[in-house]
Every structure is written in structure tokens, then in C-alpha cells.
Write a protein that holds these residues in place. Structure first.
Motif, short mmCIF file in Angstrom:
data_model
loop_
_atom_site.label_atom_id
_atom_site.label_comp_id
_atom_site.label_asym_id
_atom_site.label_seq_id
_atom_site.Cartn_x
_atom_site.Cartn_y
_atom_site.Cartn_z
N PRO A 78 0.83 -1.20 0.00
CA PRO A 78 0.00 0.00 0.00
C PRO A 78 0.87 1.26 0.00
O PRO A 78 1.93 1.28 0.63
N GLN A 79 0.40 2.27 -0.71
CA GLN A 79 1.16 3.52 -0.84
C GLN A 79 0.30 4.70 -0.39
O GLN A 79 -0.92 4.60 -0.31
N GLY A 80 0.96 5.82 -0.12
CA GLY A 80 0.30 7.11 0.00
C GLY A 80 -0.77 7.18 1.08
O GLY A 80 -0.56 6.70 2.21
N ASP A 81 -1.92 7.78 0.71
CA ASP A 81 -3.00 8.02 1.68
C ASP A 81 -3.52 6.71 2.27
O ASP A 81 -3.86 6.66 3.46
N LEU A 82 -3.61 5.68 1.45
CA LEU A 82 -4.10 4.40 1.95
C LEU A 82 -3.14 3.82 3.00
O LEU A 82 -3.58 3.35 4.05
N ALA A 83 -1.85 3.87 2.71
CA ALA A 83 -0.86 3.37 3.67
C ALA A 83 -0.95 4.14 4.98
O ALA A 83 -0.89 3.54 6.07
N ALA A 84 -1.12 5.44 4.91
CA ALA A 84 -1.22 6.27 6.12
C ALA A 84 -2.48 5.89 6.91
O ALA A 84 -2.44 5.82 8.15
N ALA A 85 -3.58 5.65 6.20
CA ALA A 85 -4.84 5.29 6.87
C ALA A 85 -4.72 3.90 7.53
O ALA A 85 -5.27 3.68 8.61
N ILE A 86 -4.02 2.99 6.87
CA ILE A 86 -3.80 1.65 7.45
C ILE A 86 -2.97 1.78 8.73
O ILE A 86 -3.29 1.18 9.76
N ASP A 87 -1.91 2.57 8.67
CA ASP A 87 -1.07 2.75 9.86
C ASP A 87 -1.88 3.38 11.00
O ASP A 87 -1.74 2.98 12.16
N ALA A 88 -2.72 4.35 10.67
CA ALA A 88 -3.51 5.04 11.69
C ALA A 88 -4.53 4.09 12.33
O ALA A 88 -4.76 4.12 13.54
N GLY A 126 -12.30 -16.48 12.21
CA GLY A 126 -13.35 -16.57 13.22
C GLY A 126 -14.76 -16.54 12.67
O GLY A 126 -15.71 -16.79 13.40
N HIS A 127 -14.89 -16.23 11.39
CA HIS A 127 -16.23 -16.13 10.79
C HIS A 127 -16.82 -17.53 10.66
O HIS A 127 -16.24 -18.39 10.01
N PHE A 128 -17.98 -17.73 11.23
CA PHE A 128 -18.60 -19.06 11.22
C PHE A 128 -19.33 -19.29 9.90
O PHE A 128 -20.25 -18.56 9.55
N GLY A 129 -18.92 -20.33 9.18
CA GLY A 129 -19.61 -20.67 7.94
C GLY A 129 -19.14 -19.84 6.77
O GLY A 129 -18.04 -19.28 6.78
N SER A 130 -19.99 -19.76 5.74
CA SER A 130 -19.62 -19.08 4.50
C SER A 130 -19.79 -17.57 4.61
O SER A 130 -20.59 -17.09 5.40
N GLY A 131 -19.04 -16.87 3.77
CA GLY A 131 -19.18 -15.42 3.76
C GLY A 131 -17.98 -14.75 3.14
O GLY A 131 -17.29 -15.35 2.30
N TRP A 132 -17.72 -13.53 3.59
CA TRP A 132 -16.70 -12.68 3.00
C TRP A 132 -16.03 -11.86 4.09
O TRP A 132 -16.70 -11.42 5.03
N VAL A 133 -14.70 -11.64 3.96
CA VAL A 133 -14.01 -10.74 4.87
C VAL A 133 -13.56 -9.52 4.07
O VAL A 133 -12.99 -9.66 2.98
N TRP A 134 -13.85 -8.36 4.62
CA TRP A 134 -13.66 -7.09 3.90
C TRP A 134 -12.71 -6.16 4.64
O TRP A 134 -12.73 -6.11 5.87
N LEU A 135 -11.94 -5.39 3.86
CA LEU A 135 -11.38 -4.15 4.36
C LEU A 135 -12.29 -3.06 3.80
O LEU A 135 -12.51 -3.00 2.58
N ALA A 136 -12.83 -2.23 4.67
CA ALA A 136 -13.81 -1.24 4.23
C ALA A 136 -13.56 0.10 4.91
O ALA A 136 -12.97 0.16 6.00
N LYS A 137 -14.00 1.15 4.25
CA LYS A 137 -14.01 2.46 4.88
C LYS A 137 -15.41 2.66 5.44
O LYS A 137 -16.40 2.59 4.71
N VAL A 138 -15.48 2.82 6.74
CA VAL A 138 -16.77 2.97 7.42
C VAL A 138 -16.75 4.34 8.09
O VAL A 138 -15.99 4.55 9.03
N GLY A 139 -17.59 5.24 7.56
CA GLY A 139 -17.46 6.62 8.00
C GLY A 139 -16.07 7.10 7.65
O GLY A 139 -15.63 6.94 6.52
N GLY A 140 -15.34 7.61 8.62
CA GLY A 140 -13.99 8.09 8.34
C GLY A 140 -12.90 7.08 8.64
O GLY A 140 -11.71 7.39 8.49
N ASP A 141 -13.29 5.89 9.07
CA ASP A 141 -12.29 4.93 9.55
C ASP A 141 -12.16 3.71 8.64
O ASP A 141 -13.12 3.29 8.01
N LEU A 142 -11.00 3.11 8.66
CA LEU A 142 -10.82 1.80 8.02
C LEU A 142 -11.20 0.72 9.02
O LEU A 142 -10.80 0.78 10.19
N LYS A 143 -11.97 -0.26 8.55
CA LYS A 143 -12.38 -1.36 9.42
C LYS A 143 -12.24 -2.68 8.68
O LYS A 143 -12.37 -2.73 7.46
N VAL A 144 -12.01 -3.74 9.43
CA VAL A 144 -12.12 -5.09 8.91
C VAL A 144 -13.44 -5.64 9.39
O VAL A 144 -13.76 -5.56 10.58
#
Ligand code: MN3
Length: 214
Positions: free
Chosen positions: A91-101, A119-137
């Protein structure tokens, strides 16, 4: 009508982490079936000329679960293909800074991402997402995606269904996720998505041409 998007790389591009056999089954059988069923069910529901994103939202609003499940899975798989690249870069630039933060560093994000998926039980998807102003898994069950979730913009996704990894990693989902994160994650794509959130829009649109990150 929606179409099955071609993969932006060869079927064997991710050997040995994801075998050619898994990629062929996953794209040509699983994803293709979701696309076919979406088209059939959307036509029955009086939908189908709309973009896939609108079909997903309409199906959710009408509580049409078969259509939602197939339409969302069609979208999730296209986003998953875009979330991987054979051309590795950190990751570079703004994204790298947001990941570090948000996570301390990239290793901190990896730990969170692998733990969430493991830890996710059963089928599904794991995401990196921007939620509001924050990065979340976060993770979603079965076909659930973020298209119908206001304020959550996906940056990357990994498939947690067994068809994504079982041939190559058997029951070692965490092992698959760790290798996926280190070797396949498309940070250039994630950075494009991250930049698009500043415009309150998701850059990725099903069926639209994707930039060439190579
Ligand atoms: Mn899948």
C-alpha cells in the motif's frame, strides 16, 4: 442482463496459493452460475435492465432472497477478482497512512483480517472497508455485501466460502488468508477505492472497465 466478467489475469496467475483448477471452477462454474441465476430471477421479478447494484438494492427492498443472494454473489465475486493481482506492491500514499492510523501497520491489518476471516462461522466474505472516516475489517455472512450498507465502502474482499480454498488448503482457512493477504491483495485497487470514497461514491461498478494496474 448482466454478464460474467473475464478475469483480468490468467487462471494460473496465483499458483500455488490458488490453483488453476480452483480458479477455473470458481470463475467458470460458481460465478457463472450466480450470473445465470441472477438474470433468470431478475427477469421474473421485472428487473434486469438495471445495473447490478440496483438489482441488489431492489431485491433487498422487496425481500426477494433468491434474487438477492445470486445478485450479491455475482457482485461479490467480481469485486473479489478485482481485489487480487499477480503484480505485487505494498500500500502507498494516503491508503498506507490510513492503514497505519487504524491498525498500527500493515502487519496489524493482516492480523485483524486473518483473525476476522478465521473466526467467521460458515460461508461469507471478509472485507477491508471504509466505514465513516475509519478503516475497518469486517465480515458478512453468505451472500451479504456492502452494496446495501450506506456509509460502508469496500476496499478489498476475500472469499471465505470453502469453494475458494478447499482444494488448495483443505480446512486451513487461516493459512489461505495469510498467503492471500501477503501475495495476492491488490493494493492499487484498494487505493483507487479509498480515493473514490472522498467523492462519496464507490469507484467499482459491476461490468464497468477496470483500470489496468499492471
Ligand atoms: Mn466464491
Amino acid at each position: 442482463m448482466i454478464e460474467l466478467p473475464a478475469l483480468p489475469y490468467d487462471y494460473d496467475a496465483f499458483e500455488p496459493t490458488i490453483s488453476e483448477e480452483t480458479m477455473r471452477l470458481h470463475h467458470d462454474k460458481h460465478h457463472a452460475t450466480y450470473v445465470e441465476k441472477t438474470n433468470a430471477l431478475a427477469a421474473k421479478a421485472g428487473l434486469g435492465v438495471e445495473p447490478l447494484e440496483d438489482i441488489i438494492k431492489a431485491a433487498k427492498a422487496k425481500d426477494d432472497k433468491p434474487l438477492f443472494d445470486n445478485a450479491a454473489q455475482a457482485w461479490n465475486h467480481a469485486f473479489f477478482w478485482a481485489s487480487m493481482t499477480p503484480d505485487q506492491a505494498k500500500p502507498q500514499g494516503d491508503l498506507a497512512a490510513a492503514i497505519d492510523a487504524a491498525f498500527g501497520d500493515l502487519a496489524g491489518l493482516k492480523t485483524k483480517f486473518v483473525d476476522e476471516g478465521k473466526g467467521h462461522f460458515g460461508s461469507g466474505w471478509v472485507w477491508l472497508a471504509k466505514v465513516g472516516g475509519d478503516l475497518k475489517v469486517l465480515s458478512t455472512h453468505d451472500a451479504e455485501d456492502l452494496v446495501t450498507e450506506a456509509g460502508k465502502t469496500p476496499l478489498l474482499v476475500c472469499d471465505l466460502w470453502e469453494h475458494a480454498y478447499y482444494l488448495d488448503h483443505q480446512n486451513d482457512r487461516a493459512g489461505f488468508l495469510g498467503k492471500w493477504f501477503d501475495q495476492l491483495a491488490n493494493w492499487a485497487f484498494a487505493a483507487e477505492q479509498f480515493a473514490a470514497t472522498a467523492k462519496s461514491d464507490t469507484l467499482f461498478k459491476y461490468g464497468a472497465p477496470q483500470p489496468d494496474y499492471a
